[in-house]
Write an enzyme that holds these catalytic residues in place. Sequence first.
Site, short mmCIF file in Angstrom:
data_model
loop_
_atom_site.label_atom_id
_atom_site.label_comp_id
_atom_site.label_asym_id
_atom_site.label_seq_id
_atom_site.Cartn_x
_atom_site.Cartn_y
_atom_site.Cartn_z
N GLU A 193 0.85 -1.12 -0.11
CA GLU A 193 -0.07 0.07 -0.16
C GLU A 193 0.85 1.36 0.00
O GLU A 193 0.41 2.40 0.07
CB GLU A 193 -1.07 0.06 1.31
CG GLU A 193 -0.12 -0.03 2.49
CD GLU A 193 -1.16 -0.06 3.72
OE1 GLU A 193 -2.05 0.86 3.88
OE2 GLU A 193 -1.22 -0.90 4.56
N CYS A 211 -3.43 -3.04 4.38
CA CYS A 211 -2.69 -3.84 4.97
C CYS A 211 -3.10 -5.40 4.83
O CYS A 211 -2.34 -6.27 4.96
CB CYS A 211 -2.58 -3.71 6.50
SG CYS A 211 -2.05 -2.08 7.02
N HIS A 271 -2.95 -8.94 12.52
CA HIS A 271 -2.34 -7.67 11.92
C HIS A 271 -2.04 -6.62 13.14
O HIS A 271 -2.85 -6.43 13.69
CB HIS A 271 -3.25 -7.20 10.98
CG HIS A 271 -2.83 -5.66 10.52
ND1 HIS A 271 -1.41 -5.31 9.81
CD2 HIS A 271 -3.31 -4.49 10.57
CE1 HIS A 271 -1.19 -4.03 9.78
NE2 HIS A 271 -2.37 -3.57 10.24
N1 COA Z 1 1.79 4.93 30.09
C1 COA Z 1 1.00 3.80 29.74
N2 COA Z 1 -0.05 3.94 28.69
C2 COA Z 1 -0.08 4.97 28.15
C3 COA Z 1 0.39 6.17 28.76
C4 COA Z 1 1.58 6.05 29.50
N3 COA Z 1 2.11 7.29 30.07
N4 COA Z 1 -0.03 7.41 28.04
C5 COA Z 1 -1.14 6.98 27.08
N5 COA Z 1 -1.00 5.29 27.35
C6 COA Z 1 -2.04 4.77 26.86
C7 COA Z 1 -3.30 5.17 26.48
O1 COA Z 1 -4.10 4.84 27.78
C8 COA Z 1 -3.86 4.45 25.20
O2 COA Z 1 -4.15 3.06 25.56
P1 COA Z 1 -5.51 2.56 25.40
O3 COA Z 1 -5.81 2.46 23.82
O4 COA Z 1 -5.35 0.93 25.74
O5 COA Z 1 -6.47 3.28 26.24
C9 COA Z 1 -2.63 4.33 24.44
O6 COA Z 1 -1.42 4.40 25.43
C10 COA Z 1 -2.52 5.24 23.35
O7 COA Z 1 -2.84 6.57 23.77
P2 COA Z 1 -3.69 7.37 23.02
O8 COA Z 1 -3.99 8.66 23.80
O9 COA Z 1 -4.91 6.82 22.41
O10 COA Z 1 -2.56 7.83 21.59
P3 COA Z 1 -2.68 8.68 20.40
O11 COA Z 1 -4.01 9.57 20.37
O12 COA Z 1 -1.46 9.28 20.30
O13 COA Z 1 -3.13 7.37 19.17
C11 COA Z 1 -2.83 5.53 17.86
C12 COA Z 1 -2.57 6.26 19.34
C13 COA Z 1 -2.36 4.16 17.86
C14 COA Z 1 -4.46 5.50 17.66
C15 COA Z 1 -2.08 6.53 16.75
O14 COA Z 1 -0.83 6.17 17.00
C16 COA Z 1 -2.55 5.99 15.61
O15 COA Z 1 -3.67 6.42 14.92
N6 COA Z 1 -1.61 5.16 14.80
C17 COA Z 1 -1.95 4.66 13.55
C18 COA Z 1 -2.93 3.37 13.83
C19 COA Z 1 -3.19 2.65 12.00
O16 COA Z 1 -2.08 2.61 11.38
N7 COA Z 1 -4.18 2.35 12.05
C20 COA Z 1 -4.53 1.50 10.51
C21 COA Z 1 -4.08 0.25 10.43
S1 COA Z 1 -5.14 -0.59 11.52
#
Ligand code: COA
Length: 401
Positions: free
Chosen positions: A81, A113, A235
């Site tokens: 992709e 993916c 995945h």
């Molecule tokens: N210690 C431990 N955990 C922590 C933390 C800390 N200090 N701070 C935050 N977290 C946790 C949050 O609670 C959350 O966990 P949960 O989802 O189990 O509740 C996780 O870390 C991520 O935090 P979040 O605030 O949701 O992160 P974000 O807004 O930066 O987004 C993703 C994270 C993964 C959604 C983002 O990186 C993303 O969109 N990535 C791309 C995903 C992708 O490729 N999708 C398409 C294919 S499937």
Amino acid sequence: MSISIGIHDLSFATAEFVLPHTALAAHNGTDIGKYHVGIGQESMSVPAADEDIVTMAATAAAPVIARHGADRIRTVVFATESSIDQAKSAGVYVHSLLGLPSSTRVVELKQACYGATAALQFAIGLVHRDPAQQVLVIASDVSKYDLDSPGEATQGAAAVAILVSADPALLRVEDPSGLFTADVMDFWRPNYRDSALVDGQESINAYLQAVEGTWKDYTEQDGRTLGEFAAICYHQPFTKMAYKAHRHLLNHCGHDTGKETVAEAIGLTTAYNSVVGNSYTASVYLALAALLDQAEDLTGQSVGFLSYGSGSVAEFFSASVVADYREHLRTKENLQAIDRREVLDYAGYRALHERSFPTDGGEHPTPAQTTGPFRLAGLSGHKRIYEDRGEPTGAPPGPGG
Ligand code: COA
């Protein structure tokens, strides 16, 4: 007559460089716990200026050709992709770099993916038609999001080459498959962008919905029960997603969702993805490589696969592990591919992230940064120029066939 068809060989490659999440966290002030625990990522592979999906794919596939030859390969399916051309398949460059015979069909497949799983299933169909033939399935991707965006921490890069054949040495892919498609905008990349757009929460929800949808169809097609799987390869856009997905599936099926139950099914599948990052099409097969490389003997056991591609298409299927499969693994080479990467600091990573080729059709050589067997030497007249360094590919003198 039912013949056994599946994965005969599996090899992977990743990029030249690696950025530890500690460096990203130090740059953007994020608590490292969010990366290490919250999303389950330690580091991410970063391609050199002279690497791309073609060089990684050729590096992954060369040892497969070295071990088995190319005589029986009449089809190469390249799933990606992060395509480099709207018309020409990246597989044609790989075909050329590997010196495959001209009597080969080569094509590129895309559905986020999920593409490599479609490629695997199409390959099985081709081998079923003529069991003497083998199909080379390649999954290669560079996952790239905007700097300082939430997706940035879930980048990565890798390629997997899978040889599909009758009487496979590693896994027999089983019927049935559970299928699911839903039109959602959780992740996409318009043609004019080289980094993807993602709605993180939407992608998590869409993924979980797809887990339920594929499982429902898999059950209706008389698939195995959840308790029959020794492990499940999900995945992994980030490894925590596999945990979320498996908990969701266990809960959906009325099973215990305790930490140990979840870890038992997926604990070994995350080792490579947690240090390589998201490799899109390759990710679910990196999970498989990690499982096979680390698990106690899995002979005769069933492994489940949940392949998800945003947008979205997903498939749940299973495979049974073939006796003596351990003799055909590439564990040492897989670990080498990970360990050989040079650690970048944040500035080095950022400079690579900001690179792009001029679009003027001029001569644009790339700096020689990669030490791998193949490199992207540059762009000339809008054409990508690849170089085979003629170096050994690290292929062990493994068993033939
Ligand atoms: N210690 C431990 N955990 C922590 C933390 C800390 N200090 N701070 C935050 N977290 C946790 C949050 O609670 C959350 O966990 P949960 O989802 O189990 O509740 C996780 O870390 C991520 O935090 P979040 O605030 O949701 O992160 P974000 O807004 O930066 O987004 C993703 C994270 C993964 C959604 C983002 O990186 C993303 O969109 N990535 C791309 C995903 C992708 O490729 N999708 C398409 C294919 S499937």
